[in-house]
Design a protein around this motif. Structure first.
Motif, PDB file in Angstrom:
ATOM      1  N   LEU A  34      29.852  49.797  85.557  1.00 41.48           N
ATOM      2  CA  LEU A  34      28.419  49.591  85.356  1.00 41.48           C
ATOM      3  C   LEU A  34      28.025  50.244  84.033  1.00 41.48           C
ATOM      4  CD1 LEU A  34      25.855  48.517  86.799  1.00 41.48           C
ATOM      5  CD2 LEU A  34      25.573  50.816  87.737  1.00 41.48           C
ATOM      6  N   VAL A  35      27.382  49.484  83.179  1.00 38.65           N
ATOM      7  CA  VAL A  35      27.065  49.956  81.828  1.00 38.65           C
ATOM      8  C   VAL A  35      25.559  49.846  81.581  1.00 38.65           C
ATOM      9  CG1 VAL A  35      27.467  49.568  79.358  1.00 38.65           C
ATOM     10  CG2 VAL A  35      29.298  49.098  80.992  1.00 38.65           C
ATOM     11  N   ARG A  36      24.970  50.933  81.116  1.00 36.75           N
ATOM     12  CA  ARG A  36      23.573  50.888  80.655  1.00 36.75           C
ATOM     13  C   ARG A  36      23.524  51.454  79.243  1.00 36.75           C
ATOM     14  NH1 ARG A  36      22.309  52.007  86.095  1.00 36.75           N
ATOM     15  NH2 ARG A  36      22.961  54.142  85.745  1.00 36.75           N
ATOM     16  N   LEU A  37      22.992  50.693  78.324  1.00 36.75           N
ATOM     17  CA  LEU A  37      22.920  51.133  76.932  1.00 36.75           C
ATOM     18  C   LEU A  37      21.504  50.950  76.411  1.00 36.75           C
ATOM     19  CD1 LEU A  37      26.150  49.391  75.548  1.00 36.75           C
ATOM     20  CD2 LEU A  37      25.920  51.787  76.187  1.00 36.75           C
ATOM     21  N   GLU A  38      21.101  51.870  75.575  1.00 39.69           N
ATOM     22  CA  GLU A  38      19.769  51.805  74.982  1.00 39.69           C
ATOM     23  C   GLU A  38      19.934  52.058  73.488  1.00 39.69           C
ATOM     24  OE1 GLU A  38      17.095  54.504  77.156  1.00 39.69           O
ATOM     25  OE2 GLU A  38      16.115  54.746  75.189  1.00 39.69           O
ATOM     26  N   PHE A  39      19.404  51.180  72.683  1.00 42.28           N
ATOM     27  CA  PHE A  39      19.582  51.277  71.228  1.00 42.28           C
ATOM     28  C   PHE A  39      18.280  51.741  70.590  1.00 42.28           C
ATOM     29  CE2 PHE A  39      22.372  48.158  73.032  1.00 42.28           C
ATOM     30  CZ  PHE A  39      23.585  48.407  72.429  1.00 42.28           C
ATOM     31  N   SER A  40      18.408  52.712  69.698  1.00 43.41           N
ATOM     32  CA  SER A  40      17.196  53.185  69.028  1.00 43.41           C
ATOM     33  C   SER A  40      17.570  53.680  67.638  1.00 43.41           C
ATOM     34  CB  SER A  40      16.547  54.309  69.848  1.00 43.41           C
ATOM     35  OG  SER A  40      17.459  55.371  70.005  1.00 43.41           O
ATOM     36  N   ALA A  41      16.574  54.184  66.926  1.00 39.55           N
ATOM     37  CA  ALA A  41      16.827  54.765  65.610  1.00 39.55           C
ATOM     38  C   ALA A  41      16.064  56.078  65.539  1.00 39.55           C
ATOM     39  CB  ALA A  41      16.358  53.815  64.519  1.00 39.55           C
ATOM     40  N   ASP A  42      16.623  57.063  64.839  1.00 40.67           N
ATOM     41  CA  ASP A  42      15.898  58.331  64.713  1.00 40.67           C
ATOM     42  C   ASP A  42      15.067  58.320  63.421  1.00 40.67           C
ATOM     43  OD1 ASP A  42      17.675  58.817  62.672  1.00 40.67           O
ATOM     44  OD2 ASP A  42      18.729  60.450  63.683  1.00 40.67           O
ATOM     45  N   SER A  43      14.431  59.451  63.144  1.00 38.88           N
ATOM     46  CA  SER A  43      13.522  59.504  61.988  1.00 38.88           C
ATOM     47  C   SER A  43      14.270  59.284  60.672  1.00 38.88           C
ATOM     48  CB  SER A  43      12.797  60.846  61.975  1.00 38.88           C
ATOM     49  OG  SER A  43      13.762  61.884  61.977  1.00 38.88           O
ATOM     50  N   GLN A  44      15.575  59.528  60.678  1.00 38.74           N
ATOM     51  CA  GLN A  44      16.377  59.295  59.472  1.00 38.74           C
ATOM     52  C   GLN A  44      16.939  57.864  59.441  1.00 38.74           C
ATOM     53  OE1 GLN A  44      17.743  62.346  57.608  1.00 38.74           O
ATOM     54  NE2 GLN A  44      16.291  63.616  58.736  1.00 38.74           N
ATOM     55  N   ARG A  45      16.402  57.032  60.303  1.00 36.57           N
ATOM     56  CA  ARG A  45      16.843  55.635  60.418  1.00 36.57           C
ATOM     57  C   ARG A  45      18.321  55.532  60.805  1.00 36.57           C
ATOM     58  NH1 ARG A  45      13.561  51.712  57.476  1.00 36.57           N
ATOM     59  NH2 ARG A  45      15.523  50.618  57.242  1.00 36.57           N
ATOM     60  N   ARG A  46      18.788  56.540  61.486  1.00 36.19           N
ATOM     61  CA  ARG A  46      20.152  56.450  62.003  1.00 36.19           C
ATOM     62  C   ARG A  46      20.102  55.667  63.302  1.00 36.19           C
ATOM     63  NH1 ARG A  46      21.498  62.278  60.145  1.00 36.19           N
ATOM     64  NH2 ARG A  46      19.799  62.784  61.539  1.00 36.19           N
ATOM     65  N   ARG A  47      21.094  54.839  63.497  1.00 29.99           N
ATOM     66  CA  ARG A  47      21.147  54.069  64.739  1.00 29.99           C
ATOM     67  C   ARG A  47      21.767  54.927  65.845  1.00 29.99           C
ATOM     68  NH1 ARG A  47      24.068  48.711  63.701  1.00 29.99           N
ATOM     69  NH2 ARG A  47      25.361  49.973  62.351  1.00 29.99           N
ATOM     70  N   ILE A  48      21.080  54.947  66.974  1.00 27.79           N
ATOM     71  CA  ILE A  48      21.480  55.790  68.094  1.00 27.79           C
ATOM     72  C   ILE A  48      21.745  54.891  69.306  1.00 27.79           C
ATOM     73  CG2 ILE A  48      20.780  57.746  69.557  1.00 27.79           C
ATOM     74  CD1 ILE A  48      20.639  58.444  66.611  1.00 27.79           C
ATOM     75  N   VAL A  49      22.790  55.209  70.044  1.00 28.08           N
ATOM     76  CA  VAL A  49      23.030  54.516  71.307  1.00 28.08           C
ATOM     77  C   VAL A  49      23.105  55.566  72.411  1.00 28.08           C
ATOM     78  CG1 VAL A  49      24.536  52.980  72.623  1.00 28.08           C
ATOM     79  CG2 VAL A  49      24.404  52.751  70.135  1.00 28.08           C
ATOM     80  N   ARG A  50      22.221  55.414  73.403  1.00 32.28           N
ATOM     81  CA  ARG A  50      22.321  56.253  74.597  1.00 32.28           C
ATOM     82  C   ARG A  50      22.934  55.398  75.687  1.00 32.28           C
ATOM     83  NH1 ARG A  50      17.545  57.584  72.498  1.00 32.28           N
ATOM     84  NH2 ARG A  50      17.391  59.738  71.748  1.00 32.28           N
ATOM     85  N   GLY A  51      23.868  55.966  76.401  1.00 30.64           N
ATOM     86  CA  GLY A  51      24.525  55.138  77.399  1.00 30.64           C
ATOM     87  C   GLY A  51      24.893  55.883  78.655  1.00 30.64           C
ATOM     88  N   GLU A  52      25.068  55.106  79.701  1.00 29.29           N
ATOM     89  CA  GLU A  52      25.559  55.626  80.974  1.00 29.29           C
ATOM     90  C   GLU A  52      26.601  54.660  81.512  1.00 29.29           C
ATOM     91  OE1 GLU A  52      21.247  57.260  82.324  1.00 29.29           O
ATOM     92  OE2 GLU A  52      22.490  56.342  83.886  1.00 29.29           O
ATOM     93  N   LEU A  53      27.674  55.221  82.019  1.00 28.61           N
ATOM     94  CA  LEU A  53      28.744  54.406  82.587  1.00 28.61           C
ATOM     95  C   LEU A  53      29.076  54.934  83.966  1.00 28.61           C
ATOM     96  CD1 LEU A  53      31.205  54.520  79.552  1.00 28.61           C
ATOM     97  CD2 LEU A  53      29.548  52.730  80.058  1.00 28.61           C
ATOM     98  N   GLU A  54      29.449  54.017  84.831  1.00 24.69           N
ATOM     99  CA  GLU A  54      29.844  54.418  86.183  1.00 24.69           C
ATOM    100  C   GLU A  54      30.879  53.460  86.704  1.00 24.69           C
ATOM    101  OE1 GLU A  54      27.100  55.277  89.599  1.00 24.69           O
ATOM    102  OE2 GLU A  54      25.691  55.352  87.915  1.00 24.69           O
TER     103      GLU A  54
END
Ligand code: ZN
Length: 169
Positions: A34-54
Motif C-alpha cells: 500500500l503506497v501513499r505519496l504526497e508531492f509538494s515544494a518547499d520555500s526553496q522550490r525544492r521538490r518534496i515527497v512525503r510517503g507511507e508504505l505498508e
C-alpha cells in the motif's frame, strides 16, 4: 512527474519489485504494498515527497531460520535532487532521492524505501518460534553447548579407520 500538490494512493504488486522480493524470505501470493505519496515544494522550490508504505511479507527468523510473517511499514520525507551536491544542501530532516532531470522513478523510490524498512535481524515472537524449546534448554543448562567440540570432530575419522583396520585383521 507528478504535479506539486498531487497526492497518490494505490498499491504496488510485490511480485514486480525484484530487488525487494529477493531480499525477503517470500512474498505472500498476490501480495501488494500500500503506497501513499504526497508531492509538494518547499520555500526553496525544492521538490518534496512525503510517503507511507505498508505491506506484509515473509522474513526468515534468525533464530530458527524458518519463515515468519512480518508487517513492514515506512514513513519518509524525501527531497528530490538532481546531484550529490544538491543532496548535501538538503535540510537534515529530508532524505535525498536523486532523480535524473524531471523523471521520477516511483517504483525505484518505493522499492528503496521498502528495503530500508526491513528489519536487520527479524525474529519470531519468542512463544511463536520453533527454536524456543532448544533455546530454553540451553538457558536452563549453561554447560550445554550447541557446537560439538571441534577436537572431537577432528578425531572421529581416525577412530573410524582404526576400527576398520581392527576388523579386517
Ligand atoms: Zn523463529
Amino acid at each position: 512527474m507528478a504535479e506539486t500538490g498531487a497526492e497518490l494512493e494505490g498499491t504496488v504488486p510485490l511480485v514486480r519489485l525484484d530487488r525487494f522480493r529477493n531480499a525477503v524470505f517470500a512474498i505472500p501470493e498476490g501480495g501488494d504494498c500500500l503506497v501513499r505519496l504526497e508531492f509538494s515544494a518547499d520555500s526553496q522550490r525544492r521538490r518534496i515527497v512525503r510517503g507511507e508504505l505498508e505491506t506484509d511479507v515473509e522474513l526468515e527468523c534468525q533464530r530458527c531460520m524458518s519463515g515468519m510473517t512480518a508487517h513492514v511499514s515506512s514513513a519518509f520525507e524525501l527531497g528530490l535532487v538532481t546531484s550529490d551536491d544538491k543532496a548535501r544542501q538538503l535540510p537534515s530532516e529530508l532524505e535525498p532521492f536523486v532523480v535524473e532531470g524531471e523523471a521520477l522513478d516511483l517504483w525505484t523510490m518505493v522499492e528503496d524505501e521498502l528495503l530500508l524498512a526491513l528489519p536487520a535481524y527479524p525474529l519470531h515472537e519468542r512463544e511463536d518460534c520453533p527454536a524456543t524449546a532448544d533455546l530454553e534448554a540451553l538457558e536452563a543448562d549453561p554447560a550445554a553447548s550447541p557446537e560439538p567440540d571441534p577436537e572431537d570432530k577432528r578425531e572421529n575419522p581416525f577412530k573410524v579407520l582404526e576400527g576398520l583396520k581392527k576388523t579386517r585383521h
